[in-house]
Design an enzyme around this catalytic site. Sequence first.
Site, PDB file in Angstrom:
ATOM      1  CD  GLU A 144      -2.315   1.318   2.856  1.00 41.06           C
ATOM      2  OE1 GLU A 144      -2.688   0.276   3.416  1.00 41.06           O
ATOM      3  OE2 GLU A 144      -2.396   2.442   3.389  1.00 41.06           O
ATOM      4  NE  ARG A 148       0.306   8.138   6.144  1.00 41.43           N
ATOM      5  CZ  ARG A 148       0.297   7.521   7.299  1.00 41.43           C
ATOM      6  NH1 ARG A 148       1.374   7.486   8.026  1.00 41.43           N
ATOM      7  NH2 ARG A 148      -0.802   6.925   7.728  1.00 41.43           N
ATOM      8  CE  LYS A 231      -5.403   1.973   7.905  1.00 41.11           C
ATOM      9  NZ  LYS A 231      -4.462   2.682   7.022  1.00 41.11           N
TER      10      LYS A 231
HETATM   11  C1  3PG Z   1      -1.246   3.606   8.152  1.00 38.36           C
HETATM   12  O1  3PG Z   1      -1.225   4.615   7.497  1.00 38.36           O
HETATM   13  O2  3PG Z   1      -1.951   2.660   7.844  1.00 38.36           O
HETATM   14  C2  3PG Z   1      -0.473   3.553   9.412  1.00 38.36           C
HETATM   15  O3  3PG Z   1       0.233   4.718   9.650  1.00 38.36           O
HETATM   16  C3  3PG Z   1       0.443   2.411   9.546  1.00 38.36           C
HETATM   17  O4  3PG Z   1       0.637   2.276  10.885  1.00 38.36           O
HETATM   18  P1  3PG Z   1       2.018   1.783  11.481  1.00 38.36           P
HETATM   19  O5  3PG Z   1       3.079   2.698  10.957  1.00 38.36           O
HETATM   20  O6  3PG Z   1       1.863   1.906  12.982  1.00 38.36           O
HETATM   21  O7  3PG Z   1       2.228   0.371  11.049  1.00 38.36           O
END
Ligand code: 3PG
Length: 317
Positions: A144, A148, A231
């Site tokens: 994914e 960002r 999710k």
């Molecule tokens: C996301 O965008 O799904 C999360 O920021 C991922 O979370 P993690 O960095 O704690 O795994």
Amino acid sequence: MIDYLDQRCRARCERLRDCRAPATAAVQRPELHRPPHGTSWMSTGDREVDSAEGVAGTTSRIWRVAAPATRLTIAAEWHAEVAVLRHHAAARMRRGVARSLRRRHPALHMLEQLRLLPVVALEDASLAARLGDALIAGKLPCAEITFRTDAAEQAIATLARDERLLVGAGTVLTTDQVDRAVDAGARFIVSPGFDAAVVRHCQHRNVAVIPGVATPTEIQMALGEGLDMLKFFPAEANGGLATLAAISPAFPAVRFVPTGGIGPHNVAAYLAHPAVAAVGGSWMVATQLLREKNFSAVARLAAEAVALTRTTVRSSP
Ligand code: 3PG
């Protein structure tokens, strides 16, 4: 008399076992699960079941003439049968959902098979191909790519050209980002929260969408849009597995992708939960590893996570 009542009760339970409609009714009608304290409860249940089966309310009549001890026997049997029917109905519902997911969006089906979703914030799109190779080497051919960073669109385009990979877009907040992701080749869209406009646009573009949810209200909103893979985000900050275990029984048709705060220390526990389709996380593809171009670590962490999916047994619902 007691033998006759037992016989009637058993005969009715046999019919129920073979009849889908009362099984569904048992799941949907909480009053059928109430402790059997009186004739009105039993009569309500009988009317429901008898009308569904085309049988007149014989058991109601039996109930009215039965001695208290016999009523208890009937009620206990009825209660046990409802529990069994409820279990089978929930399992049928889950199988039905899995079938519909496979029909609608192969990407979601693949995700459910892989059981892991690496969440990537790639700052340099020129590293995308090496990232893809590392994930393939770790036997986790999926990513994914989050919106960002400015590199997201280009990274998705690069990865999507590799047919061995299942590539989606994450942190998608707008319909414009949906378009950019889909045009770049994303096969699924992930959002941190639920936005009906984004969901509907994904459906319009015929791309799988996994919106983020954290509460029963949001889950119901997503169900209202016809979605059943969601999710759970941010998983750990929202109470983690304890919250998931408390919420998920109310939504037997929903499969969750818990994400946020999950890593090697707790991923196996999430994978074992029966409502979990796949687990998302950035620990295998941490931004620092990508900055350092440490793709051997990415491959190793991915392989270790995949090994856990093979050794973790799902607990029963
Ligand atoms: C996301 O965008 O799904 C999360 O920021 C991922 O979370 P993690 O960095 O704690 O795994």
